[in-house]
Design a protein around this motif. Structure first.
Motif, short mmCIF file in Angstrom:
data_model
loop_
_atom_site.label_atom_id
_atom_site.label_comp_id
_atom_site.label_asym_id
_atom_site.label_seq_id
_atom_site.Cartn_x
_atom_site.Cartn_y
_atom_site.Cartn_z
N VAL A 290 12.52 -2.86 65.26
CA VAL A 290 13.12 -1.53 65.27
C VAL A 290 14.63 -1.72 65.20
N ALA A 291 15.24 -1.16 64.16
CA ALA A 291 16.70 -1.21 64.00
C ALA A 291 17.24 0.18 64.29
N SER A 434 27.21 -4.18 55.56
CA SER A 434 27.03 -5.63 55.41
C SER A 434 26.80 -6.31 56.75
N GLN A 435 27.50 -5.85 57.77
CA GLN A 435 27.28 -6.43 59.10
C GLN A 435 25.86 -6.16 59.60
N ILE A 436 25.36 -4.97 59.33
CA ILE A 436 23.99 -4.64 59.74
C ILE A 436 22.99 -5.53 59.02
N ILE A 437 23.15 -5.68 57.71
CA ILE A 437 22.26 -6.52 56.92
C ILE A 437 22.30 -7.95 57.41
N ARG A 438 23.50 -8.45 57.68
CA ARG A 438 23.67 -9.83 58.14
C ARG A 438 22.97 -10.04 59.48
N HIS A 439 23.09 -9.05 60.36
CA HIS A 439 22.49 -9.22 61.69
C HIS A 439 20.97 -9.18 61.62
N ALA A 470 20.54 -0.28 51.08
CA ALA A 470 20.93 -1.67 51.36
C ALA A 470 19.85 -2.41 52.12
N VAL A 471 19.24 -1.76 53.11
CA VAL A 471 18.19 -2.39 53.90
C VAL A 471 16.96 -2.66 53.05
#
Length: 654
Positions: A290-291, A434-439, A470-471
């Motif tokens: 869950v994000a 990008s930070q969300i994708i990276r995490h 993006a996700v």
């Protein structure tokens, strides 16, 4: 979240709409400071004794959950005799609009706070006296501001409940639930509890009447109830939810936004009495992420389904960071600084705070319209006060500033607007997304996080087509990316369900290593000489960190870890047990870097007749910590007299 205080700090209006360190090393040898009250392990019982503590049945008539967000908030409630019906209450921009309509001179005397929830997460030395700065620069204790907001929710909720159930007894009938990001450290969680006490939600004498719910966990609980027609599968796989496989991703996004728009008009939602259709397809052991993408933070949790009871098990400690939608707002502010000058933007915010709020409103509306494949520009209205203020302070108009600026992706519109190209808007989103994708990617690479079947995207920022695309592009080939239809309300609904049944999450991961400071027999060659303490002819090693639980260790709901100790000297009349925590597992001494004292238990030892046998004079003190809940509970008992002291660990004053 916005709140509004008048100059006298009385409650006037509150508006809620749109939504979440380094610690100083302790002084050298802290154990020396209380050596007369010290404890030593009672051999041979040095290993933890675990026991599962059954949950006590509750008698609350109604559960009220408050989703206290960064950019928007709301509350919901459900009666225990009708748990399938969740009644939602959300708020408009009352405080913001009222402040915006004030005369500029008058606005300086009012205290307007917005997006202040992030302060609690970002402050490394949070205390009861931490201050927040209003838009006009004035400071107020954060506890007062948070309590003010919670007090508003309480007054509104209690009135609504009394309208529906006039016979309801407010004092004992309501269980309150407040949501917080799972990545919040313990001081921030305790801060919310203290604010709730100050607001009068519950009394400190009845702490069990208030639950702290972790936001992604609440969303996970609600996702268990989803029907197929209540979700959008961004993977565009055939599902019985009206999405044909040939539909493009863009079409799915448009459908998602339309369903989300319609769902906001609903007030009462019905949930499945059991589990939803999606959950019914899942097998024991299936895993999902869950994000929770909110205004201030992004919170990730990994759960595994346990059958046949349908409970949830946390597989990896909560992770995330300050990657919420506010990051896009800050990027826009930075862009304005590049065009008009950072000094001017700072001056404008201080001198014309209400006009600055007006500008942020204009940008928020356009931010929601941003899409990954948009071809036409987006216009952002500049308030007249901004245009006039710039001309007075710079001696030129804003159009000239834009022409002279090195920013080529923003032009001036003859209608008095900033004309932002699609590239300009993409650039504002890119760092945060990008930070969300990276995490998420880093989480998926963890050994404990394999075989993920679903990725649920929830929270207010999850409505953004930019983030959705993006996700899906990054992870659609690894798992199915699912968005609940009412994505902005998912956490609030789940918080109500959590309040109705707090046992649904059966196993959690400890966010920190917890232990106590003790004395052990000094061993030459093993212990450093500076830790030597000679006491009544005995050599002790002070400052030993004795662990109760390690970081990321699985702990069952209600699990109790016990250790037995004895006073360090005969005839000791008081025991002080200091609780310590650390973010790593390799801690040895309470003076190690990163270790901090997070609580104290003081136990008075009553005079009793001492047995004649020297061995029997070793008085047993049993310390226990209860884990597996969203908060930690500790206690100490004098076994001889059964005298017990219970305490909630104080993270705000140590």
């Amino acid at each position: 979240m916005s709140t509004f205080l008048d100059p006298g700090m009385h409650t006037l209006q509150i508006g809620t709409n749109g939504e979440s360190s380094q610690t100083p090393s302790p002084p050298s040898s802290p154990g020396m400071h209380h050596e007369s009250f010290s404890i030593a392990p009672l051999t041979p019982s040095q290993s933890p004794r675990n026991e599962a503590r059954a949950q006590r049945p509750t008698s609350f008539s109604v559960v009220v959950a408050i989703d206290f967000g960064t950019t928007s908030s709301g509350y919901a409630f459900s009666f225990s005799n009708d748990p399938e019906a969740i009644h939602m209450m959300s708020f408009g921009y009352t405080a913001r609009d009222y402040y915006h309509d004030l005369d500029p001179e008058e606005a300086r005397d009012w205290l307007y706070f917005e997006k202040f929830k992030m302060k609690i997460h970002s402050t490394s030395d949070l205390t009861m006296k931490t201050e927040l700065e209003a838009v006009n620069g004035k400071k107020v204790q954060a506890l007062e501001v948070f309590a003010h907001a919670l007090r508003f929710f309480k007054q509104h909720a209690v009135q609504e409940l009394k309208d529906q159930c006039p016979s309801l007894q407010e004092k004992d009938a309501i269980r309150w639930v407040i949501t917080v990001p799972a990545i919040w450290k313990q001081p921030a969680k305790q801060f919310m509890r203290e604010a709730a006490y100050k607001a009068g939600l519950v009394s400190p004498a009845n702490p069990e009447q208030l639950l702290i719910a972790l936001e992604p966990e609440a969303a996970s609980i609600y996702c268990r109830k989803l029907r197929l027609n209540q979700l959008i599968d961004l993977s565009c796989k055939p599902l019985a939810n009206g999405l044909a496989p040939e539909l493009s991703i863009d079409s799915s996004f448009r459908q998602a936004r339309e369903q989300l728009r319609r769902s906001r008009h609903s007030r009462t939602f019905l949930v499945e009495s059991g589990v939803g259709e999606l959950w019914a397809e899942m097998q024991a052991g299936d895993r999902y992420i869950v994000a929770d993408c909110g205004g201030g933070t992004v919170d990730l949790t990994v759960h595994q389904i346990e059958q046949p009871q349908g409970t949830l098990k946390e597989l990896y400690k909560a992770s995330g960071g300050p990657y919420g939608a506010v990051g896009v707002d800050l990027a826009f502010e930075t862009l304005l600084g590049q065009i008009f000058g950072e000094d001017f933007i700072a001056t404008f915010k201080a001198k014309r705070p209400a006009a600055w709020v007006d500008l942020t409103i204009a940008f928020e509306a356009r931010k929601r319209a941003a899409a990954p494949f948009r071809s036409n520009p987006l216009n952002v209205s500049l308030p007249f006060s901004f245009i006039d203020f710039y001309r007075r302070h710079r001696g030129q108009n804003v159009e000239t500033a834009l022409k002279r600026s090195s920013v080529n992706v923003v032009k001036w519109s003859s209608q008095g607007m900033l004309r932002m190209s699609p590239e300009a808007m993409n650039d504002l989103f890119q760092p945060t997304v990008s930070q969300i994708i990276r995490h998420i990617d880093d989480l998926l690479k963890k050994p404990d996080v394999k075989g993920i079947k679903f990725l649920f995207l929830v929270g207010g920022f999850a409505e953004s087509a930019m983030l959705q695309h993006a996700v899906q592009a990054a992870f659609g080939s690894l798992c199915r990316v699912i968005i609940p239809q009412d994505v902005g309300l998912t956490i609030l609904k789940g918080a109500v369900l959590f309040g109705l049944d707090p046992t649904i999450v059966r196993v959690r991961r400890s966010p920190l290593t917890y232990g106590v400071g003790v004395l052990n027999k000094f061993v030459e060659g093993k212990h450093p000489k500076e830790k030597l303490l000679v006491k009544e002819g005995k050599n002790w090693c002070t400052d030993i960190f004795e662990k109760f639980v390690s970081v990321d260790q699985s702990v069952a709901l209600g699990e109790v870890v016990q250790r037995s100790y004895c006073p360090a000297r005969v005839g000791q009349r008081k025991i002080i047990i200091n609780i310590y925590c650390c973010a790593t597992d390799d801690v040895v001494y309470i003076t190690d870097p990163g270790v901090r004292k997070c609580g104290t238990i003081s136990l008075e030892l009553d005079d009793v007749d001492e047995p004649s046998s020297p061995k029997s004079r070793r008085r047993e003190i049993r310390a226990s910590m209860q884990f597996g809940d969203t908060e930690l509970k500790v206690a100490a008992m004098d076994v001889r007299t059964s005298k017990t002291v219970r305490a909630a660990i104080d993270f705000l004053s140590n």
